[in-house]
Design a protein around this motif. Structure first.
Motif, PDB file in Angstrom:
ATOM      1  N   PRO A   9       8.877  -0.758  -9.659  1.00 11.57           N
ATOM      2  CA  PRO A   9       7.265  -0.216  -9.379  1.00 11.57           C
ATOM      3  C   PRO A   9       6.039   1.082  -9.632  1.00 11.57           C
ATOM      4  N   VAL A  10       5.051   1.182  -9.660  1.00 15.44           N
ATOM      5  CA  VAL A  10       4.441   2.314 -10.646  1.00 15.44           C
ATOM      6  C   VAL A  10       3.878   2.095 -10.041  1.00 15.44           C
ATOM      7  N   PHE A  11       2.569   3.692  -9.382  1.00 21.31           N
ATOM      8  CA  PHE A  11       1.187   3.471  -8.732  1.00 21.31           C
ATOM      9  C   PHE A  11       0.435   4.126  -9.523  1.00 21.31           C
ATOM     10  N   ASP A  12      -0.913   4.043  -9.974  1.00 21.64           N
ATOM     11  CA  ASP A  12      -1.551   4.290 -10.380  1.00 21.64           C
ATOM     12  C   ASP A  12      -2.953   5.204  -9.862  1.00 21.64           C
ATOM     13  N   GLY A  13      -1.904   5.052  -8.698  1.00 18.85           N
ATOM     14  CA  GLY A  13      -3.961   6.427  -8.319  1.00 18.85           C
ATOM     15  C   GLY A  13      -4.290   6.077  -7.075  1.00 18.85           C
ATOM     16  N   LYS A  14      -4.239   4.458  -7.054  1.00 15.43           N
ATOM     17  CA  LYS A  14      -5.238   3.388  -6.222  1.00 15.43           C
ATOM     18  C   LYS A  14      -3.957   2.304  -5.169  1.00 15.43           C
ATOM     19  N   SER A  15      -3.826   1.528  -6.731  1.00 15.28           N
ATOM     20  CA  SER A  15      -2.448   0.191  -5.879  1.00 15.28           C
ATOM     21  C   SER A  15      -1.105   0.739  -7.038  1.00 15.28           C
ATOM     22  N   TRP A  16      -0.376   0.075  -5.820  1.00 10.70           N
ATOM     23  CA  TRP A  16       1.037  -0.181  -6.415  1.00 10.70           C
ATOM     24  C   TRP A  16       1.200  -1.155  -7.573  1.00 10.70           C
ATOM     25  N   HIS A  17       1.995  -1.259  -8.932  1.00 12.61           N
ATOM     26  CA  HIS A  17       2.306  -2.173  -9.324  1.00 12.61           C
ATOM     27  C   HIS A  17       3.567  -2.518  -9.792  1.00 12.61           C
ATOM     28  N   MET A  18       4.241  -4.170  -9.687  1.00 13.61           N
ATOM     29  CA  MET A  18       5.786  -4.342 -10.004  1.00 13.61           C
ATOM     30  C   MET A  18       5.542  -5.224 -11.027  1.00 13.61           C
ATOM     31  N   PHE A  19       6.807  -3.811 -12.254  1.00 19.95           N
ATOM     32  CA  PHE A  19       6.623  -5.208 -13.577  1.00 19.95           C
ATOM     33  C   PHE A  19       8.248  -5.897 -13.247  1.00 19.95           C
ATOM     34  N   PRO A  43       0.765  -6.317   0.950  1.00 22.37           N
ATOM     35  CA  PRO A  43       1.788  -7.311   0.425  1.00 22.37           C
ATOM     36  C   PRO A  43       0.912  -7.333  -0.821  1.00 22.37           C
ATOM     37  N   TRP A  44       2.107  -7.851  -1.666  1.00 20.86           N
ATOM     38  CA  TRP A  44       2.640  -8.501  -2.848  1.00 20.86           C
ATOM     39  C   TRP A  44       1.767  -9.948  -3.567  1.00 20.86           C
ATOM     40  N   THR A  45       0.601  -9.354  -4.782  1.00 16.68           N
ATOM     41  CA  THR A  45       0.276 -10.461  -4.691  1.00 16.68           C
ATOM     42  C   THR A  45       0.363 -10.962  -6.414  1.00 16.68           C
ATOM     43  N   GLN A  46       1.008 -11.107  -6.740  1.00 18.25           N
ATOM     44  CA  GLN A  46       1.275 -12.445  -7.710  1.00 18.25           C
ATOM     45  C   GLN A  46      -0.025 -12.173  -9.185  1.00 18.25           C
TER      46      GLN A  46
END
Length: 293
Positions: A9-19, A43-46
């Protein structure tokens, strides 16, 4: 996709990204998984699977960091055979990626004859890559944990290899070399600097005993210096039913540790899925207190 593995998981300042890795353990075929969410709880959106401009039979397990408006991804090209590279890619949005110069390349006929599971880290303002590496093997890979530091102080390297920082023999809850039913080595390493200056190592071991498919565990270890020596705190989470857990990413948020990990159990037909733990900061003498979220 039958399985999702290697969450980062990585936060870009606005949203979380799951790689992570999406595919199937049956054929060991993987693509780069990507999902987004407003918070770690979802909730996670693929999103669409990520297509990377690199080649290899085991391109998977991305380790990603967001720094000064840019995503930096470090990723393996192999993991169950000799050779391989740690590739470095960059992205402005987390969706489209450009490959640069490989950060690390396996060194034939050495203790780093194969390498995989790279993860970036910032410790004491220096930039590092922690990874698993192994000598040439006849049947099963036997990786230990290795470290490299950026000579330039940037994510573009060049990278100086600092050698092994954790060996099989230093982890009593890991299957030893030479064990008749040896399963695998230490993999999925990650480093985090704690607020008090100590360094937390998060990795995956394989228990010395038990049925195959039930022995993989996330564990934590502590050190005063990034080079070690590391003192294991033991496995972090035991399944409540037959199953196992592995390759994870730890986040330090205030006085709390958050662990995103992969797990499989009867409930998911023993396919790999993602889980989350919240736990108190670890002390010297005991592991963290954690509960599944």
């Amino acid at each position: 996709m039958d399985d999702v593995k290697d969450p980062c998981p990585v936060f870009d300042g606005k949203s979380w990204h799951m790689f992570g890795s999406g595919g199937t353990v049956t054929l060991e075929l993987w693509k780069i998984y990507h999902a987004t969410a407003p918070s770690l709880e979802g909730p996670w959106t693929q999103q669409d699977l990520i297509s990377l401009p690199i080649q290899g039979s085991g391109v998977a397990a991305p380790g990603v960091v967001f720094d000064n408006g840019v995503f930096h991804m470090f990723i393996q090209t192999e993991f169950i055979k000799s050779g391989g590279r740690c590739e470095h890619l960059v992205s402005r949005d987390g969706y489209s990626w450009v490959a640069g110069t490989a950060a690390l390349i396996a060194l034939p006929d050495t203790d780093e004859d194969g390498l995989y599971d790279p993860h970036p880290a910032v410790i004491g303002k220096s930039k590092y890559i922690v990874y698993s590496a192994m000598p040439r093997f006849a049947t099963v890979p036997q990786p230990d944990v290795y470290l490299a530091r950026s000579r330039s102080g940037t994510w573009f390297g060049p990278w100086d290899r600092l050698g092994k920082i954790l060996d099989h023999d230093e982890v009593p809850h890991h299957n030893p070399r030479g064990q008749i039913d040896y399963e695998w080595g230490i993999e999925g390493p990650q480093l985090v600097e704690l607020p008090d200056g100590r360094v937390l190592l998060n990795a995956t071991c394989f228990l010395p005993h038990g049925k195959r498919g039930s022995r993989q565990r996330v564990f934590l270890a502590l050190a005063d210096r990034v080079e070690g020596p590391y003192r294991t705190l033991g496995p972090l989470l035991d399944p409540t039913e037959p199953g196992e857990n592995g390759h994870s990413t730890v986040l330090v948020m205030g006085d709390e540790l958050i662990v995103m990990y992969q797990s499989r159990s009867a409930e998911t037909n023993h396919r790999w899925r993602y889980g989350m733990l919240r736990g108190a900061m670890p002390s010297e003498s005991a592991g963290p207190t954690a509960e599944a979220a």
